[in-house]
Design an enzyme around this catalytic site. Structure first.
Site, PDB file in Angstrom:
ATOM      1  N   ASP A  57      39.116  43.506  52.562  1.00  0.00           N
ATOM      2  CA  ASP A  57      38.041  43.051  52.246  1.00  0.00           C
ATOM      3  C   ASP A  57      38.083  41.626  52.294  1.00  0.00           C
ATOM      4  OD1 ASP A  57      35.465  43.446  50.365  1.00  0.00           O
ATOM      5  OD2 ASP A  57      36.652  41.907  49.197  1.00  0.00           O
ATOM      6  N   TYR A  62      35.907  32.939  51.309  1.00  0.00           N
ATOM      7  CA  TYR A  62      37.349  32.976  50.716  1.00  0.00           C
ATOM      8  C   TYR A  62      38.260  31.936  51.451  1.00  0.00           C
ATOM      9  CZ  TYR A  62      36.251  37.470  48.513  1.00  0.00           C
ATOM     10  OH  TYR A  62      35.669  38.517  47.731  1.00  0.00           O
ATOM     11  N   GLY A 290      43.809  42.528  44.820  1.00  0.00           N
ATOM     12  CA  GLY A 290      43.914  41.032  45.159  1.00  0.00           C
ATOM     13  C   GLY A 290      45.254  40.406  45.467  1.00  0.00           C
TER      14      GLY A 290
HETATM   15  N1  LIG Z   1      32.421  40.679  45.190  1.00  0.00           N
HETATM   16  C1  LIG Z   1      32.977  39.892  44.452  1.00  0.00           C
HETATM   17  O1  LIG Z   1      32.419  39.255  43.883  1.00  0.00           O
HETATM   18  C2  LIG Z   1      34.543  39.547  44.343  1.00  0.00           C
HETATM   19  C3  LIG Z   1      34.834  38.669  43.152  1.00  0.00           C
HETATM   20  C4  LIG Z   1      36.107  38.489  43.182  1.00  0.00           C
HETATM   21  C5  LIG Z   1      37.209  39.134  44.065  1.00  0.00           C
HETATM   22  N2  LIG Z   1      36.746  40.074  44.875  1.00  0.00           N
HETATM   23  C6  LIG Z   1      37.570  40.859  45.986  1.00  0.00           C
HETATM   24  O2  LIG Z   1      38.483  41.649  45.070  1.00  0.00           O
HETATM   25  C7  LIG Z   1      39.678  41.331  45.470  1.00  0.00           C
HETATM   26  C8  LIG Z   1      40.407  41.279  44.274  1.00  0.00           C
HETATM   27  O3  LIG Z   1      40.185  40.563  43.114  1.00  0.00           O
HETATM   28  P1  LIG Z   1      41.625  39.728  42.116  1.00  0.00           P
HETATM   29  O4  LIG Z   1      42.226  39.074  43.136  1.00  0.00           O
HETATM   30  O5  LIG Z   1      40.649  39.278  41.167  1.00  0.00           O
HETATM   31  O6  LIG Z   1      42.039  41.029  41.881  1.00  0.00           O
HETATM   32  P2  LIG Z   1      43.467  41.452  40.975  1.00  0.00           P
HETATM   33  O7  LIG Z   1      44.153  42.568  41.503  1.00  0.00           O
HETATM   34  O8  LIG Z   1      42.776  41.812  39.433  1.00  0.00           O
HETATM   35  O9  LIG Z   1      43.916  40.159  40.845  1.00  0.00           O
HETATM   36  C9  LIG Z   1      45.091  39.776  41.612  1.00  0.00           C
HETATM   37  C10 LIG Z   1      45.392  38.302  41.339  1.00  0.00           C
HETATM   38  O10 LIG Z   1      46.129  38.108  40.295  1.00  0.00           O
HETATM   39  C11 LIG Z   1      47.349  37.527  40.528  1.00  0.00           C
HETATM   40  N3  LIG Z   1      48.561  37.893  39.604  1.00  0.00           N
HETATM   41  C12 LIG Z   1      49.288  37.290  38.924  1.00  0.00           C
HETATM   42  N4  LIG Z   1      50.203  37.780  38.453  1.00  0.00           N
HETATM   43  C13 LIG Z   1      49.834  39.210  38.583  1.00  0.00           C
HETATM   44  C14 LIG Z   1      50.511  40.408  38.205  1.00  0.00           C
HETATM   45  N5  LIG Z   1      51.346  40.430  37.152  1.00  0.00           N
HETATM   46  N6  LIG Z   1      50.021  41.620  38.392  1.00  0.00           N
HETATM   47  C15 LIG Z   1      48.888  41.634  39.361  1.00  0.00           C
HETATM   48  N7  LIG Z   1      48.593  40.380  40.050  1.00  0.00           N
HETATM   49  C16 LIG Z   1      48.856  39.278  39.462  1.00  0.00           C
HETATM   50  C17 LIG Z   1      47.736  37.892  42.078  1.00  0.00           C
HETATM   51  O11 LIG Z   1      48.627  37.066  42.417  1.00  0.00           O
HETATM   52  P3  LIG Z   1      49.753  37.357  43.632  1.00  0.00           P
HETATM   53  O12 LIG Z   1      48.885  37.271  45.052  1.00  0.00           O
HETATM   54  O13 LIG Z   1      50.826  36.472  43.584  1.00  0.00           O
HETATM   55  O14 LIG Z   1      50.033  38.951  43.308  1.00  0.00           O
HETATM   56  C18 LIG Z   1      46.269  37.601  42.545  1.00  0.00           C
HETATM   57  O15 LIG Z   1      45.923  36.293  42.913  1.00  0.00           O
HETATM   58  C19 LIG Z   1      39.781  39.946  46.127  1.00  0.00           C
HETATM   59  O16 LIG Z   1      41.040  39.756  47.031  1.00  0.00           O
HETATM   60  C20 LIG Z   1      38.551  40.077  46.822  1.00  0.00           C
HETATM   61  O17 LIG Z   1      38.636  40.696  48.094  1.00  0.00           O
HETATM   62  C21 LIG Z   1      35.265  40.190  45.148  1.00  0.00           C
END
Ligand SMILES: NC(=O)c1ccc[n+]([C@@H]2O[C@H](COP(=O)([O-])OP(=O)(O)OC[C@H]3O[C@@H](n4cnc5c(N)ncnc54)[C@H](OP(=O)(O)O)[C@@H]3O)[C@@H](O)[C@H]2O)c1
Length: 326
Positions: A57, A62, A290
């Site tokens: 995704d 980004y 993420g």
């Molecule tokens: N459609 C939309 O509006 C929208 C909005 C936001 C995101 N997205 C998509 O959704 C994906 C996921 O979003 P998200 O990054 O917010 O998802 P998430 O899986 O909830 O969070 C992952 C993020 O948290 C960090 N993190 C820190 N400590 C962690 C721990 N103990 N366990 C897990 N993660 C930890 C990760 O860093 P590390 O990399 O160091 O593990 C990463 O930056 C994005 O990559 C994007 O593709 C879409």
């Protein structure tokens, strides 16, 4: 890894999708892709592929385009990879100063949609996106104009399928009424701590606080029409799985403790249980992970080994909502 066919498409994707927002070296305007950014993208892509994840995704924005750029560089190093993976990207959010002097805004004009896709294709180094999502609703949108842009992209072979993100049921219905083909996805924030999608099903007709406006009929519409549901921030950015956040509410702390307890009982990482809560939903929600770290990707993949009981599912839900079921 378990796969599923996205309804109304011929796309077979892994049950978990790898989100690419963390690639590309961050969001600052002046950053230029470094060898370290490329190393990160290589490690991420290889780890995802090794786990059986074939669904990625992206969004044009980004890391200001650098996430697609870093991913594209690595993809070009891997001959034949493009055809083996499913790439989704998004359009419609425009930064301030694009061009100079403009405000941050949403833009679903046909020109902006088409130009955004051309930029994504250039950065990714591919001829086509498997799926294009409209990122966030543009208040000034016109269904006819979006349909024109989608038609041009489809005819040019640049996009195979179209979907949306952060849209409610009526926005989906409105847009769908202009399109010859089905919307195939809606990507929404869904997780244990962002559980409006679940709350809406039980709190209707209740004089209780917390009725989640906007969620009415979203899941039912998607399930009836075959619109694939995708969950962004499925791990609440690590809030329940060990990231150092001191501002967790009492209910979130209780939920995190339960996640840990259920995980330890199974000898699995906390990520596995937090994601299993989403995976249990019969709408077959696809979590968009993420993390960019290979070890955390592997921990997330273990969610497919977990089948929470109905009782565990509701215990987690009750803890997360911070009050008993109605
Ligand atoms: N459609 C939309 O509006 C929208 C909005 C936001 C995101 N997205 C998509 O959704 C994906 C996921 O979003 P998200 O990054 O917010 O998802 P998430 O899986 O909830 O969070 C992952 C993020 O948290 C960090 N993190 C820190 N400590 C962690 C721990 N103990 N366990 C897990 N993660 C930890 C990760 O860093 P590390 O990399 O160091 O593990 C990463 O930056 C994005 O990559 C994007 O593709 C879409």
């Amino acid at each position: 890894m378990e796969q599923l066919t996205i309804p109304n498409t011929s796309l077979k994707v892994s049950r978990l999708c790898a989100g690419c927002m963390g690639l590309g070296g961050g969001w600052t305007t002046d950053h230029v892709l470094t060898p370290e950014d490329e190393r990160q993208a290589r490690g991420f892509l290889d780890a995802a592929l090794a786990l059986g994840i074939n669904f990625f995704d992206h969004a044009n924005i980004y890391a200001r385009g650098r996430a697609e750029e870093a991913f594209g560089k690595v993809m070009r190093e891997r001959a034949g990879l493009r055809e083996k993976i499913v790439i989704q990207s998004k359009c419609g959010i425009r930064w301030a100063d694009d061009p100079q002097g403009t405000p941050q805004r949403f833009d679903f004009s046909a020109q902006s949609i088409v130009e955004s896709v051309d930029g994504s294709l250039r950065r990714l180094g591919t001829d086509y996106l498997d799926i294009l999502l409209l990122h966030r609703p543009d208040v000034l949108w016109e269904g006819e104009e979006i349909a024109r842009a989608f038609d041009a992209l489809k005819r040019a072979g640049k996009v195979r399928y179209f979907g949306v993100s952060n849209q409610n049921r009526f926005q989906m219905e409105y847009l769908q009424s202009f399109l010859p083909g089905p919307l195939v996805a809606n990507q929404l924030q869904m997780s244990l701590l962002h559980h409006g999608f679940a709350e809406v099903g039980i709190s209707f007709n209740q004089a209780a606080p917390g009725y989640p406006d906007g969620w009415e009929g979203v899941l039912e519409y998607c399930r009836l029409k075959g619109v694939g549901l995708q969950a962004w921030s499925p791990l609440d950015r690590g809030a329940l799985t060990g990231s150092a956040r001191s501002n967790l509410s009492e209910s979130a702390q209780k939920t995190a403790a339960l996640v840990k307890q259920y995980a330890q009982a199974r000898g699995l990482p906390a990520e596995a249980v937090a994601l299993a809560w989403l995976l249990k939903h019969p709408a077959r929600i696809v979590p968009i992970l993420g993390t960019t770290r290979p070890d955390r990707l592997a921990a997330c993949a273990r969610s497919l080994e977990v089948n929470l009981t109905r009782e565990e599912w509701y215990t987690l839900f009750e803890a997360a909502r911070g009050r008993p079921m109605p």
